[in-house]
Structure formats: structure tokens, C-alpha cells
Design a protein around this motif. Sequence first.
Motif, PDB file in Angstrom:
ATOM      1  N   PHE A 138       0.830  -1.203   0.000  1.00 54.15           N
ATOM      2  CA  PHE A 138       0.000   0.000   0.000  1.00 54.15           C
ATOM      3  C   PHE A 138       0.869   1.260   0.000  1.00 54.15           C
ATOM      4  N   GLY A 139       2.058   1.107   0.520  1.00 52.61           N
ATOM      5  CA  GLY A 139       2.958   2.257   0.566  1.00 52.61           C
ATOM      6  C   GLY A 139       3.368   2.741  -0.802  1.00 52.61           C
ATOM      7  N   ASP A 140       3.165   1.912  -1.847  1.00 51.75           N
ATOM      8  CA  ASP A 140       3.523   2.308  -3.208  1.00 51.75           C
ATOM      9  C   ASP A 140       2.412   3.078  -3.913  1.00 51.75           C
ATOM     10  N   MET A 141       1.287   3.215  -3.240  1.00 53.25           N
ATOM     11  CA  MET A 141       0.154   3.904  -3.874  1.00 53.25           C
ATOM     12  C   MET A 141       0.311   5.415  -3.693  1.00 53.25           C
ATOM     13  N   SER A 142       1.196   5.967  -4.452  1.00 56.58           N
ATOM     14  CA  SER A 142       1.511   7.389  -4.300  1.00 56.58           C
ATOM     15  C   SER A 142       0.357   8.295  -4.715  1.00 56.58           C
ATOM     16  N   GLN A 143      -0.592   7.772  -5.517  1.00 50.87           N
ATOM     17  CA  GLN A 143      -1.720   8.582  -5.975  1.00 50.87           C
ATOM     18  C   GLN A 143      -2.978   8.378  -5.127  1.00 50.87           C
ATOM     19  N   LEU A 144      -2.875   7.593  -4.066  1.00 43.24           N
ATOM     20  CA  LEU A 144      -4.050   7.265  -3.271  1.00 43.24           C
ATOM     21  C   LEU A 144      -4.636   8.519  -2.612  1.00 43.24           C
ATOM     22  N   GLU A 145      -5.929   8.757  -2.853  1.00 41.20           N
ATOM     23  CA  GLU A 145      -6.626   9.907  -2.283  1.00 41.20           C
ATOM     24  C   GLU A 145      -7.609   9.491  -1.203  1.00 41.20           C
ATOM     25  N   PHE A 146      -8.279   8.336  -1.396  1.00 35.55           N
ATOM     26  CA  PHE A 146      -9.246   7.856  -0.404  1.00 35.55           C
ATOM     27  C   PHE A 146      -8.892   6.431  -0.027  1.00 35.55           C
ATOM     28  N   LEU A 147      -8.908   6.157   1.296  1.00 35.86           N
ATOM     29  CA  LEU A 147      -8.653   4.812   1.793  1.00 35.86           C
ATOM     30  C   LEU A 147      -9.690   4.481   2.853  1.00 35.86           C
ATOM     31  N   GLY A 148     -10.464   3.419   2.589  1.00 31.89           N
ATOM     32  CA  GLY A 148     -11.445   2.948   3.546  1.00 31.89           C
ATOM     33  C   GLY A 148     -10.980   1.663   4.187  1.00 31.89           C
ATOM     34  N   LEU A 149     -10.920   1.629   5.531  1.00 34.23           N
ATOM     35  CA  LEU A 149     -10.400   0.471   6.271  1.00 34.23           C
ATOM     36  C   LEU A 149     -11.394   0.039   7.333  1.00 34.23           C
ATOM     37  N   SER A 150     -11.266  -1.178   7.763  1.00 35.40           N
ATOM     38  CA  SER A 150     -12.047  -1.680   8.896  1.00 35.40           C
ATOM     39  C   SER A 150     -11.219  -2.708   9.637  1.00 35.40           C
ATOM     40  N   GLY A 151     -11.416  -2.806  10.937  1.00 37.78           N
ATOM     41  CA  GLY A 151     -10.676  -3.760  11.754  1.00 37.78           C
ATOM     42  C   GLY A 151     -11.021  -3.588  13.220  1.00 37.78           C
ATOM     43  N   THR A 152     -10.643  -4.578  13.985  1.00 33.08           N
ATOM     44  CA  THR A 152     -10.891  -4.533  15.431  1.00 33.08           C
ATOM     45  C   THR A 152      -9.625  -4.247  16.237  1.00 33.08           C
ATOM     46  N   LYS A 153      -8.475  -4.257  15.569  1.00 31.76           N
ATOM     47  CA  LYS A 153      -7.205  -3.988  16.246  1.00 31.76           C
ATOM     48  C   LYS A 153      -6.484  -2.847  15.554  1.00 31.76           C
ATOM     49  N   LEU A 154      -6.091  -1.866  16.353  1.00 31.98           N
ATOM     50  CA  LEU A 154      -5.309  -0.742  15.835  1.00 31.98           C
ATOM     51  C   LEU A 154      -3.934  -0.752  16.492  1.00 31.98           C
ATOM     52  N   GLN A 155      -2.915  -0.930  15.672  1.00 36.20           N
ATOM     53  CA  GLN A 155      -1.542  -0.961  16.182  1.00 36.20           C
ATOM     54  C   GLN A 155      -0.660  -0.080  15.314  1.00 36.20           C
ATOM     55  N   ASN A 156       0.371   0.451  15.953  1.00 37.35           N
ATOM     56  CA  ASN A 156       1.280   1.326  15.211  1.00 37.35           C
ATOM     57  C   ASN A 156       1.881   0.627  13.997  1.00 37.35           C
ATOM     58  N   SER A 157       2.236  -0.652  14.169  1.00 38.65           N
ATOM     59  CA  SER A 157       2.916  -1.374  13.101  1.00 38.65           C
ATOM     60  C   SER A 157       2.033  -1.532  11.866  1.00 38.65           C
ATOM     61  N   SER A 158       0.723  -1.652  12.091  1.00 41.67           N
ATOM     62  CA  SER A 158      -0.168  -1.858  10.948  1.00 41.67           C
ATOM     63  C   SER A 158      -0.362  -0.583  10.131  1.00 41.67           C
ATOM     64  N   VAL A 159      -0.104   0.573  10.735  1.00 43.83           N
ATOM     65  CA  VAL A 159      -0.311   1.846  10.040  1.00 43.83           C
ATOM     66  C   VAL A 159       0.981   2.355   9.392  1.00 43.83           C
ATOM     67  N   GLN A 160       2.117   1.851   9.839  1.00 42.92           N
ATOM     68  CA  GLN A 160       3.407   2.350   9.375  1.00 42.92           C
ATOM     69  C   GLN A 160       3.562   2.337   7.855  1.00 42.92           C
ATOM     70  N   PRO A 161       3.087   1.294   7.124  1.00 45.35           N
ATOM     71  CA  PRO A 161       3.331   1.269   5.657  1.00 45.35           C
ATOM     72  C   PRO A 161       2.757   2.459   4.907  1.00 45.35           C
ATOM     73  N   ILE A 162       1.742   3.125   5.447  1.00 48.10           N
ATOM     74  CA  ILE A 162       1.126   4.234   4.712  1.00 48.10           C
ATOM     75  C   ILE A 162       1.393   5.576   5.384  1.00 48.10           C
ATOM     76  N   ALA A 163       2.302   5.607   6.334  1.00 43.83           N
ATOM     77  CA  ALA A 163       2.549   6.837   7.097  1.00 43.83           C
ATOM     78  C   ALA A 163       3.044   7.969   6.208  1.00 43.83           C
ATOM     79  N   HIS A 164       3.735   7.632   5.141  1.00 40.84           N
ATOM     80  CA  HIS A 164       4.307   8.669   4.281  1.00 40.84           C
ATOM     81  C   HIS A 164       3.346   9.161   3.202  1.00 40.84           C
ATOM     82  N   LEU A 165       2.179   8.526   3.077  1.00 40.17           N
ATOM     83  CA  LEU A 165       1.218   8.930   2.042  1.00 40.17           C
ATOM     84  C   LEU A 165       0.404  10.134   2.518  1.00 40.17           C
ATOM     85  N   ASN A 166       0.188  11.078   1.617  1.00 45.05           N
ATOM     86  CA  ASN A 166      -0.651  12.240   1.930  1.00 45.05           C
ATOM     87  C   ASN A 166      -2.007  12.051   1.249  1.00 45.05           C
TER      88      ASN A 166
END
Length: 795
Positions: A138-166
Amino acid sequence: MTKTNSIIFYFIVVLELILTEIQLSDGSELIIRRPRANLTHVPKDLPLATTTLDISQNNISVLQASDIILLLKLRVLMMSYNRLQCLDIGVFKFNPELEYLDLSHNELRVISCHSTANFKHLDLSFNAFDALPICKEFGDMSQLEFLGLSGTKLQNSSVQPIAHLNMSKVLLVLGDTYGEKEDPGSLQHISTRILHIVFPVKREFNFILDVSVSTVVNLELSNIKCVVEDSEASYFLRALSKLGKNERLSNLTLNNVETTWNSFMGILQCVWHTPVKYFSISNMKLQGELEPRDFNYSDTSLKALSIYQVVSNAFSLSQNYLYSIFSNMNIQNFTVSGTRMLHMLCPSQVSPFQHLDFTDNLLTDLVFKDCRNLIELKTLILQKNQLKKLENTILMSAEMTSLQELDISQNSLSYGGGGSLCSWTQSLLVLNLSSNMLTDSVFRCLPPKVKVLDLHNNRIMSIPKDVTHLQALQELNVASNSLTDLPGCGAFSSLSVLVIEHNLVSHPSADFFQSCQKIRSITAGNNPFQCTCELREFVKNMGQVSGEVVEGWPDLYTCDSPASARGTPLQDFHMSPLSCNTVLLIVTIGVTLLVLAAIVAFLCLCFDLPWYLRMVFQWTQTRHRARNTPVEELQRDFQFHAFVSYSGHDSAWVKNELLPNLEKDGIRVCLHERNFVPGKSIVENIIHFIEKSYKSIFVLSPHFIQSEWCHYELCFAHHNLFHEGSDNLILILLEPIPQYSIPSNYHKLKTLMARRTYLEWPTEKSKHGLFWANLRAAINVKLVNQAEAMCHIQR
């Protein structure tokens, strides 16, 4: 389901499949829509040029590469509300142009990732994921404008791959078991301007998640439940208090909130001291009592507060305290809609309110009565309330010296017409009085400087002559009333937009466009136009300006009467100027009659038309009698077609004109000098040959009446006419015979000439042909006995 219902359902589905395949005119887009088609797999018959595919709301459980491998131009794929349980993003490796993928509201639990760098919109929300479905790819999606997610666990490690995307927006849906392994700061690694978090439904808010993401400008939180003030409310208030760390936060929205009155006031007070400028709460349920406490209005960035759809089960509530809190807010915009609010207090001091919206409440005429502290107010909306008298609203507005827009539509307003109560504020420019109970009298009391006036759906039948002159009025909407004509612009000299559809306009004024020179838009369709002469000029004017001015032309402009023209578009309605101008019609008819009379007179003088008409009439009568005469009568034992009686002085005409023209057509003529039988007396010959002749021709002239034998022949033929009951006499007037010159003993001749039609011998040679045609028609009959009869007795 019955068999009939099954057939109907099948037909609807097939029709929907046909109608939802749309090819745009320029050929650049091919959109296929097949929602609610009960599909269990991706259709195999999709066009290869498909760019958008919508197969949401079906029963598809598997998505394979072979399903879409040939759709090389596919850019948009919508498969929400299906039954997908696992997803391998590698299935899209053969769709290089795919940039919009919606797989929300499925049953996804597992996702396998591959390099896909083209997505701009990826929605995996409302699925059954345990951890956030974020792959390192997902970190390669440089053009990503909208991202819809769902889950029951939120952890720092799971969000790290997209931290650099605006990203522009992130939608995060938390599962029902969220909170067991919660990482409070996991969202701090997300970079987005808009963040929408959906908390578990019907779960008390006891989360410690930090929602103060530093990059977020718009924050939306849904499903907030904190009904126990000492626990859930404190959790939520702590979460809101952290928003002060985000100086960029401008908009905060809370959806589906269930809490107590005290907690609601606590939430309001907490947000008051954050950087939030625009705060909106919708679909809120409140319970419990409201304990009065001071509200700190100081140190706030808030500019607008909006509260929509509030339900309260409190039976006892300190309304004055609540209204006082609201009325004294030092903000510019305040909206309370759908809350069943009964009243609103006037601010205790000059208020900064500029926009107030109290749509869909229970406010009465007492609202803001004698209120002089709303001098900054520019917009006031009281739509769908319980206002009754327009006079009270006028008095209320008189104190609002800056008011520019007032919306009091969908109430029960009426106006009595009292001139002394017409004291609108001078600043009012936009007034909406639609959907009330107002009549014609409202035009006698309107704001003098109003530019936009909406009076549609009232009880207006006409615009009175003593209407308030609105020189600044530019837009007037009087649709859905009972007006019978278009309003002139005498009192509305600046009118440029008029809406008057759905009225009773049948004969609109033809001079409307002349009186309303500044009109640039008129909507007058759906009226019962009466297509008569009176409408011609109006239709002509409409046709001249329709392309620029007339809205809905020509589809919404049709004839309502007469019945023969009902449904005919006005542009196809035509009536000639002659049929619509009585004077012109009379003049035209008169001129036509005079011309005809002149033509007849000319023909009579130059071509002797009466003679021709008389001869044609005789020929017609003769042919008619011949058709009505029995065949046996016509084929009687006649020897001659005609017996000719004439004076010797006229023998030259008989021999040179009569005989050649008759005998050349086979007509046998009996003449006394050649056909009388020698040895018989003249009387016997006359009687015999008159009886053996089909007709008796008498050549009349002044010489005829001088012949005794001619007189005798005439008498016998006249006697035979009555005796036989036949029509055997033919009179030829060779020369005119004055009545006075006929001897008294020729009374039978006078009678015959008076009662019977005779043939006149024309002097003009051009008329001879018609004369002989008439004579031949009168005597032409097939004789049975073809024997010749001879007589040689000379008279």
C-alpha cells in the motif's frame, strides 16, 4: 412468489440490465451498471471497452483474475454489498488503468497483496477484518486519495506502511470487539486532511484512542454512546479535550450520538475551547435531566454550531436555561433543525449572530418578539414551524436592521392586509414566503428593497392594482398559485426572472415582453393554455425569445383547450390572421363577392354566359328524361327521330343547317315536302307522321305564326303530348317573337313558350356546337323499325 410476480420481477431485472448499459456520446466512457441483479458471479458478457462496472448489491462471493482479465480499460469497479470473503489484489494486475475500487460492505477477512500503484480510491471498509488490512505494498500507492479500512485492532505497526502517504480522506470502521488490544497513538501515523472514524454500534464509548491527528482538518466521529455521565462521558470528553493539540482542526462532526443532557452540554463546552471553527451534531438522542450550570463563552474559535435531528425523552427540562445558553452564544452562525424546539429567547445583549437557522421546529409567532439585540443578523430561516400571522413576523423583522435574507416558508402564514402593520426592515433583500396561506393582499405589504421574492404554492389569484411598487425586485416566483395572467412590470420595473408555472394562465398578455423589457428568464409552463386567436401574438413573442429566455420551451408549453388541440405544443399551434380578425374577414368576404360578381358580369356581357348555362341545363334535363324513360317506350315502332314543322320562309335554314347537322349522325328527319305520302290528305299525313316520329320539332319565327298548317301541326302535336303522356315537343326559336305579335288564336303557342324550355338559335357561330349537341341529345334514340318513310306532298 407467484408465477405472475416472478415474470414481472424477471422483466424488471432484464429491463434494468438493458437500460443501465450507457455509452457516452464521445465514446470515451462505457459504463455498465447491474446492481440488484441477483448475480452470483461477475458477468462473462461484458464489453471489452468497459471503463466503469457497477455490480454492487448482488450475491458474488468470489472474484478471480479471469473475471476481469480482458477489461483492459477498466477504471472503476464497484462491488459493495456482495459476499466476498477473501481478496487477492493480484487479480487486478491485468487492469493497468484501474484506479477506483469499492469493496465495502462485504465479508472480507483475508487479503493478499501485490504491487498495485495505480489506485486513487480504495474502499475496504465495513468488512470482517481483524487487523487493519494494510499491506506493505500500500505504501507504493503514491496517488491514493481515499482509503477505507475496517478492523478490530489498531496498532502502530499496521499503520506504518502508509505513514508517508498524503491522502485526502481516510475512513476507519472499528469492529465490535475493538478496544481489547487498543494502541491509543496508532492514528498519529496517518497523514490525511479528512478523517472519519466509525465506532462500534451500541457500544459504550470507553476508548482511549487519540483522535487528534495532526494533519486532520475535518474530523468526523460516528456512533458515540455515553449515557453514564461518570464513565463513558469522561472517556469521550478526554478524547475531545485532546483536539486542542491540533491547531489545523477546523471542522468537527458528530453523528449518531446517544448521551445525556448534562453530557451534551459538557461536549459543547469542551469543543468551545478547541481550535474547531465549525461544529455539527446530527441524529442525537438525549435523556436525563439538565442541571443548570454556567457556560464559559470566552476564548473560542467557534464560528458555526449546527444541531440536527434531536430526540429527547426528558419529561422535565429547564427550557429557559437551555434557550438562554443558545441565545447568548458569541458565534456568527447557529443552526437548530428538527429538534421540536418551542421557543428561542432574545439575546441578553447585542449578539454577533449573522446566520440563524431554525428549520423544522415548533416555533410560534412569539419568537424574537420585541428583540432589539439581533442587529448584526443577516440571514434568518424559520422554515417549517408554527408561524400564523405575517404581521407578527413583519414586526419581528423591523428590529433586525441588518437582515438581508428571511425564509419563513412552509408555515401557516396569512395576512390581513392592515397597512399600519407594514413595517418591514429596510435592509431585506431576499424573502421566501412560499407554501403558506397568503392571498392577493400580501402584495400590498412587501419589503420595499427586496430583490428576490418567493411566493410559490400560496392562494394568490391575482396581483392587485395597488401593489407595493418594488423597483428593485429582480426575481419573482409565483408558481403553483391560481393566477390567470402574467404580471406586468409596471410595479416591478427591474424584474428579470419570473416563475409562474402551474397556475391558471390560459390567455397570457401578448404585451408582456414589451412591458418587461429586462426579463431574461421566464418559466411559465404547465399552465392550461387556451389555444385561440388571443394566444397567437403571445406564442409569436415566445417563439422569438424562447431560445434565450423561456425556460422549458417547448416541452412544457402545450394547449389545454379546445379539446381538438389538447396536448399540442404551442410552437405547433397556428391560426391564420384572417380567421382571427373579424374586420379583415368581413372585408375579404366582401371583396371576394365583388370580384365574383364582376367576373360573372364580365362573362355575361362578353360571352353570353346565361345562354350557355341555359343550353347546358336543357341538355342535362334531356339526358335525365332519357334515362328515366322506359326502354319499351324508347324502342317503340317509330320510323323517324323527328318530325319538323316550319314555315316555307325558313326552309333555307332547315335544309342548310338543320338537316345536315342532324342527318350526319344518322338521325332521320321527316319533312313534309319529301316524306308525306301522295294520295293522302295533308291532315292524314300530318297525323300519321307525327305519330310515327319520336319527337316533333317546331321551328318558331315570325313567319311560323303566319302559317295555318304550322298552326294545325302545333295543335295536333300539343294534343298528342297530353294524350300519350310523353315529352315529344322541341321548340326552336329561330328568330325572336314578341308576345304582342302572336295572334290570339295561337294561345297554345303562348302556353308552350311560357311553360316549356325552348332552344334559341344563336347568331354567334361559336355557340352552334353546343346548340346542335343539345338538339341531338334530345332526339337521339335507337329505332326498331329502320324502314324509310317517304312523302312527297307539297304544302
